[in-house]
Scaffold this active site. Sequence first.
Site, PDB file in Angstrom:
ATOM      1  N   GLU A  79       0.856  -1.188   0.000  1.00  0.00           N
ATOM      2  CA  GLU A  79       0.000   0.000   0.000  1.00  0.00           C
ATOM      3  C   GLU A  79       0.889   1.234   0.000  1.00  0.00           C
ATOM      4  O   GLU A  79       1.672   1.447   0.930  1.00  0.00           O
ATOM      5  CB  GLU A  79      -0.933   0.025   1.210  1.00  0.00           C
ATOM      6  CG  GLU A  79      -1.896   1.208   1.169  1.00  0.00           C
ATOM      7  CD  GLU A  79      -2.941   1.191   2.270  1.00  0.00           C
ATOM      8  OE1 GLU A  79      -3.351   2.295   2.704  1.00  0.00           O
ATOM      9  OE2 GLU A  79      -3.349   0.097   2.705  1.00  0.00           O
ATOM     10  N   GLU A 104       4.884   5.145   3.675  1.00  0.00           N
ATOM     11  CA  GLU A 104       4.305   6.421   4.111  1.00  0.00           C
ATOM     12  C   GLU A 104       5.415   7.355   4.557  1.00  0.00           C
ATOM     13  O   GLU A 104       6.301   6.948   5.303  1.00  0.00           O
ATOM     14  CB  GLU A 104       3.321   6.193   5.260  1.00  0.00           C
ATOM     15  CG  GLU A 104       2.699   7.441   5.825  1.00  0.00           C
ATOM     16  CD  GLU A 104       2.020   8.301   4.763  1.00  0.00           C
ATOM     17  OE1 GLU A 104       2.412   9.476   4.632  1.00  0.00           O
ATOM     18  OE2 GLU A 104       1.113   7.792   4.069  1.00  0.00           O
ATOM     19  N   ASP A 131       9.845   7.159   0.046  1.00  0.00           N
ATOM     20  CA  ASP A 131       9.085   7.588  -1.110  1.00  0.00           C
ATOM     21  C   ASP A 131       8.839   6.397  -2.026  1.00  0.00           C
ATOM     22  O   ASP A 131       9.641   5.459  -2.102  1.00  0.00           O
ATOM     23  CB  ASP A 131       9.859   8.670  -1.857  1.00  0.00           C
ATOM     24  CG  ASP A 131       9.063   9.231  -3.013  1.00  0.00           C
ATOM     25  OD1 ASP A 131       8.172  10.047  -2.770  1.00  0.00           O
ATOM     26  OD2 ASP A 131       9.338   8.827  -4.165  1.00  0.00           O
ATOM     27  N   ASP A 154      -2.169  12.054  -2.966  1.00  0.00           N
ATOM     28  CA  ASP A 154      -2.231  13.503  -3.035  1.00  0.00           C
ATOM     29  C   ASP A 154      -2.559  13.919  -4.474  1.00  0.00           C
ATOM     30  O   ASP A 154      -1.835  13.578  -5.404  1.00  0.00           O
ATOM     31  CB  ASP A 154      -0.881  14.086  -2.618  1.00  0.00           C
ATOM     32  CG  ASP A 154      -0.927  15.581  -2.362  1.00  0.00           C
ATOM     33  OD1 ASP A 154      -1.674  16.276  -3.077  1.00  0.00           O
ATOM     34  OD2 ASP A 154      -0.220  16.042  -1.452  1.00  0.00           O
ATOM     35  N   LYS A 158      -3.359  21.791  -8.094  1.00  0.00           N
ATOM     36  CA  LYS A 158      -2.942  22.916  -8.932  1.00  0.00           C
ATOM     37  C   LYS A 158      -2.211  22.389 -10.162  1.00  0.00           C
ATOM     38  O   LYS A 158      -1.353  21.519 -10.061  1.00  0.00           O
ATOM     39  CB  LYS A 158      -2.033  23.865  -8.139  1.00  0.00           C
ATOM     40  CG  LYS A 158      -2.756  24.559  -6.988  1.00  0.00           C
ATOM     41  CD  LYS A 158      -1.841  25.512  -6.243  1.00  0.00           C
ATOM     42  CE  LYS A 158      -2.582  26.190  -5.096  1.00  0.00           C
ATOM     43  NZ  LYS A 158      -1.708  27.110  -4.329  1.00  0.00           N
ATOM     44  N   ASP A 190     -10.862  10.679  -4.858  1.00  0.00           N
ATOM     45  CA  ASP A 190     -12.103  11.455  -4.834  1.00  0.00           C
ATOM     46  C   ASP A 190     -11.948  12.740  -5.636  1.00  0.00           C
ATOM     47  O   ASP A 190     -12.768  13.642  -5.533  1.00  0.00           O
ATOM     48  CB  ASP A 190     -12.520  11.770  -3.387  1.00  0.00           C
ATOM     49  CG  ASP A 190     -11.512  12.647  -2.650  1.00  0.00           C
ATOM     50  OD1 ASP A 190     -10.355  12.732  -3.109  1.00  0.00           O
ATOM     51  OD2 ASP A 190     -11.873  13.226  -1.610  1.00  0.00           O
ATOM     52  N   THR A 224     -12.948   5.074   5.249  1.00  0.00           N
ATOM     53  CA  THR A 224     -12.190   5.762   6.286  1.00  0.00           C
ATOM     54  C   THR A 224     -12.763   7.159   6.517  1.00  0.00           C
ATOM     55  O   THR A 224     -13.624   7.641   5.775  1.00  0.00           O
ATOM     56  CB  THR A 224     -10.721   5.890   5.872  1.00  0.00           C
ATOM     57  OG1 THR A 224     -10.658   6.683   4.671  1.00  0.00           O
ATOM     58  CG2 THR A 224     -10.111   4.517   5.586  1.00  0.00           C
ATOM     59  N   GLU A 227     -12.216   9.182   3.357  1.00  0.00           N
ATOM     60  CA  GLU A 227     -13.165   8.940   2.272  1.00  0.00           C
ATOM     61  C   GLU A 227     -14.538   9.505   2.624  1.00  0.00           C
ATOM     62  O   GLU A 227     -15.217  10.088   1.771  1.00  0.00           O
ATOM     63  CB  GLU A 227     -13.269   7.449   1.984  1.00  0.00           C
ATOM     64  CG  GLU A 227     -14.160   7.125   0.797  1.00  0.00           C
ATOM     65  CD  GLU A 227     -14.071   5.679   0.347  1.00  0.00           C
ATOM     66  OE1 GLU A 227     -14.929   5.279  -0.473  1.00  0.00           O
ATOM     67  OE2 GLU A 227     -13.164   4.969   0.803  1.00  0.00           O
TER      68      GLU A 227
END
Length: 247
Positions: A79, A104, A131, A154, A158, A190, A224, A227
């Site tokens: 993940e 993470e 990363d 993320d 922009k 989303d 979560t 979400e």
Amino acid sequence: MPETAEDRTDHDEDPFRREVVSFTRRGGRLTERQQDAWDDVAHRFVVDVPRGRTSTSVADGFTIDPAELFGRDAPLVLEIGSGRGESLVHAAKLNPDTDFLGLEVYVPGVAQTLVQLRHEGVENVRLAVVDAVPALTRMLPAESVDEVRVWFPDPWHKKRHHKRRLVTDEVVPLVHRVLKPGGVWRLATDWQDYADQMLEVVGRAEGFTTSGDWAERFEGRPITKFEAKGIAKGRTIRDVSALRMTP
């Protein structure tokens, strides 16, 4: 899970960065409970990764052995951007015969995952503060992962920051490299324009096959707080999936 782009501040480019990265590391002070969990169980769950020039890089030549890392041979789910560990711990608890590795860069998120792991008594999880790009490029062995999950990365909403998005044509060969033949790449967001980009990327991804349309919501992903927040704001949750083709 990570915050939406609306909750984030922009980050300056690092002029000394030698390779493309998909995240900007976000630190922060740990709560007392998080610090206690880190001190108590980080040595068991957090991978000690030797670094290159940056705090989330991976030194050249460092590769993990999943069987050695988990102490057994089992299917491995990766993940990317595991956040506070809600989805990761949920999945690991429901699938004790599968191993889960979370990547993470938000250290308090990793610490909060440790809090959950300790509370739930879950053992089949490991975490790495790295990363995604160096992890996929060299830390993970080729064809070592059964499934790659990227939940709500993320969106870098922009336009000038779109190059920082994780799901791009450039990351396709890296995901392909670590997935076993027949392995699945699952995505969810989303943010509609990012969802469109995901669908386009996997649709033309060499070595993958996909339906070319939105996937059904993955039943293994819990709703979560992150979400639920997107749903409350009227956003449509989009799932995308692709299968690594067999030779």
